[in-house]
Write an enzyme that holds these catalytic residues in place. Structure first.
Site, PDB file in Angstrom:
ATOM      1  N   SER A   1       3.275  17.488  15.238  1.00  0.00           N
ATOM      2  CA  SER A   1       3.707  18.309  16.373  1.00  0.00           C
ATOM      3  C   SER A   1       4.261  17.515  17.546  1.00  0.00           C
ATOM      4  O   SER A   1       4.989  18.074  18.360  1.00  0.00           O
ATOM      5  CB  SER A   1       2.552  19.174  16.840  1.00  0.00           C
ATOM      6  OG  SER A   1       1.527  18.356  17.364  1.00  0.00           O
TER       7      SER A   1
ATOM      8  N   HIS B   1       3.170  23.757  11.312  1.00  0.00           N
ATOM      9  CA  HIS B   1       4.407  23.641  12.101  1.00  0.00           C
ATOM     10  C   HIS B   1       5.659  23.662  11.231  1.00  0.00           C
ATOM     11  O   HIS B   1       6.764  23.600  11.751  1.00  0.00           O
ATOM     12  CB  HIS B   1       4.415  22.350  12.928  1.00  0.00           C
ATOM     13  CG  HIS B   1       3.719  22.471  14.244  1.00  0.00           C
ATOM     14  ND1 HIS B   1       4.248  23.178  15.314  1.00  0.00           N
ATOM     15  CD2 HIS B   1       2.534  21.988  14.669  1.00  0.00           C
ATOM     16  CE1 HIS B   1       3.425  23.099  16.336  1.00  0.00           C
ATOM     17  NE2 HIS B   1       2.372  22.393  15.974  1.00  0.00           N
TER      18      HIS B   1
ATOM     19  N   LYS C   1       1.987  30.687  14.469  1.00  0.00           N
ATOM     20  CA  LYS C   1       3.171  29.975  14.980  1.00  0.00           C
ATOM     21  C   LYS C   1       4.433  30.737  14.542  1.00  0.00           C
ATOM     22  O   LYS C   1       4.669  31.810  15.061  1.00  0.00           O
ATOM     23  CB  LYS C   1       3.134  28.516  14.526  1.00  0.00           C
ATOM     24  CG  LYS C   1       2.006  27.757  15.240  1.00  0.00           C
ATOM     25  CD  LYS C   1       1.968  26.270  14.952  1.00  0.00           C
ATOM     26  CE  LYS C   1       0.944  25.583  15.832  1.00  0.00           C
ATOM     27  NZ  LYS C   1      -0.178  24.999  15.080  1.00  0.00           N
TER      28      LYS C   1
HETATM   29  C1  PLP Z   1      -1.625  24.772  15.243  1.00  0.00           C
HETATM   30  C2  PLP Z   1      -2.179  24.005  14.128  1.00  0.00           C
HETATM   31  C3  PLP Z   1      -3.411  24.347  13.556  1.00  0.00           C
HETATM   32  C4  PLP Z   1      -4.271  25.437  14.113  1.00  0.00           C
HETATM   33  O1  PLP Z   1      -3.768  26.689  13.793  1.00  0.00           O
HETATM   34  P1  PLP Z   1      -4.491  27.993  14.407  1.00  0.00           P
HETATM   35  O2  PLP Z   1      -4.165  29.065  13.436  1.00  0.00           O
HETATM   36  O3  PLP Z   1      -3.893  28.193  15.762  1.00  0.00           O
HETATM   37  O4  PLP Z   1      -5.945  27.685  14.473  1.00  0.00           O
HETATM   38  C5  PLP Z   1      -3.848  23.636  12.457  1.00  0.00           C
HETATM   39  N1  PLP Z   1      -3.121  22.610  11.950  1.00  0.00           N
HETATM   40  C6  PLP Z   1      -1.955  22.230  12.494  1.00  0.00           C
HETATM   41  C7  PLP Z   1      -1.192  21.099  11.901  1.00  0.00           C
HETATM   42  C8  PLP Z   1      -1.445  22.911  13.597  1.00  0.00           C
HETATM   43  O5  PLP Z   1      -0.288  22.544  14.136  1.00  0.00           O
END
Ligand code: PLP
Length: 396
Positions: free
Chosen positions: A183, A211, A242
């Site tokens: 990220s 992501h 996301k």
């Molecule tokens: C955002 C993210 C998470 C967490 O996801 P949520 O559904 O918001 O708990 C887990 N792993 C990665 C790589 C992320 O970017």
């Protein structure tokens, strides 16, 4: 008794403030979109949400959620295995498996839970987990909850991964785990080479597509599509929070036996509430949309290419990316904060990141592109960056 504890907390909070690491939350009074309204009435262009496909406020998903509330109610008030499984949940699990080309899927309240509950049910102290050094916090926590031996390889360094695999040959099973897209830099894990090494050294592969799912690859199937290894990764985790509508929800998808074992033993699944029908129904509609058209992916890729090209031409130092994350490198922590503040004055909402979120001396502004951005949004952002960039002598 609270008195002493209160003092302790106040001191710790003060230290966080003094270190410049205090996180405050900006309040938004509109829905999540390309353009949002802040509490002070200001309207700004949003370049810091994970709303990659612009689905967070999509009319069809809202409609699907509303109609599921009429037919299936508001909340589930139960874990899945008691009375928290509706036809909708089973249908969404199937759609996710079809999307990734896997056998079965298990839903969680969030991907944080999917990763938190992944390793402990499957592995023991006889086994090894080999993890990329920059993996997400939820993977790190999931690994911590498991008794398997821990190995770490330098970020995206396949030679180091190979060394770790060699060292882990004594263990019963080996699991390699990586984020699909990281990220902070927006770079991708070379999952084709990871799969090759997994074959060579007899390891199981786990990729977190949070992501990357919906975003990368020609049809948005994630890094397994981008690197041509669809169906070859053993376990994929991801989020509905996301690109996939942005509400809430996570999943693990993969081999039938893996998913079945998780349903038996994964603690965040067994001991936490079921996703609400509205979210699940919107998820089903969303995956149907993904099958109907790749228009949103194409728009996102065009937007990203355009932004990268114009910003590079303007003289900004941009990390190469194949995702929708664009790191505008500034290197200096203070500059990253000044620049983000000045950009907000110009109506561009972006976040500056610095140590310890990124390595020391690697401060940057992270720009997240979306299919919701129109040409004029991109142009306004680029103009804003150029104006503020010149003012702060970031570009000539
Ligand atoms: C955002 C993210 C998470 C967490 O996801 P949520 O559904 O918001 O708990 C887990 N792993 C990665 C790589 C992320 O970017």
């Amino acid at each position: 008794m609270y008195g002493k504890f209160k003092e302790h907390l106040q001191q710790e909070l003060e230290q966080i403030r003094e270190a410049g690491l205090f996180k405050s939350e900006r309040i938004i009074t509109s829905s999540q979109d390309a353009e949002i309204r802040l509490e002070n009435g200001m309207k700004v262009l949003n370049f810091c949400a994970n709303n990659y496909l612009g689905l967070s406020n999509h009319p069809e998903l809202i409609r699907a959620a509303q109609s599921a509330m009429d037919t299936h109610g508001y909340g589930m008030s139960s874990v899945r295995f008691i009375c928290g499984t509706q036809d909708l949940h089973k249908s969404l699990e199937k759609k996710i498996a079809a999307f990734f080309g896997t056998a079965d899927t298990i839903l969680y309240a969030a991907c944080f839970d999917a990763n938190g509950g992944l390793f402990e049910p499957l592995l023991t102290a006889e086994d090894a987990i080999i993890s990329d050094a920059l993996n997400h916090a939820s993977i790190i926590d999931g690994v911590r909850l498991c008794k398997a031996q821990r190995y770490r390889y330098r970020h995206n360094d396949m030679e180091d991964l190979e060394q770790q695999l060699i060292q882990a040959q004594e263990q019963r099973f080996r699991v390699i785990v990586t984020d699909g897209v990281f990220s902070m830099d927006g770079d991708t894990a070379p999952v084709d080479r990871i799969c090759e090494l997994a074959d060579k050294y007899n390891a199981i592969t786990v990729v977190d597509e949070s992501h990357s799912a919906g975003v990368v690859g020609e049809t948005g199937r994630g890094v397994t599509e981008l690197y041509g290894v669809r169906g070859k990764v053993d376990i994929i985790t991801g989020t509905l929070g996301k690109a996939f509508g942005g509400a809430i929800g996570g999943f693990t998808t993969g081999h039938g036996e893996v998913i079945e074992m998780l349903r038996q033993r994964s603690r965040p699944y067994l001991f936490s509430n079921s996703l609400p029908p509205s979210v699940v129904a919107a998820g089903i509609r969303m995956f149907d949309m993904m099958d109907e058209t790749t228009e949103l992916q194409q728009k996102l890729h065009r937007n990203t290419d355009y932004f990268m090209e114009k910003m590079t031409a303007a003289g900004f130092d941009i990390k190469p990316t194949r995702s929708a994350i664009c790191a505008v490198m500034l290197y200096d922590a203070k500059l990253s904060q000044t620049m983000a503040t000045r950009l907000l004055d110009e109506g561009i909402y972006v976040i500056g990141f610095y140590y310890p979120v990124v390595p020391e001396g690697q401060a940057r502004i992270r720009v997240q592109l979306s299919a919701a951005h129109r040409q004029e949004h991109l142009d306004r952002a680029i103009d804003g960056f150029m104006k503020v960039g010149r003012e702060l002598k970031v570009i000539g």
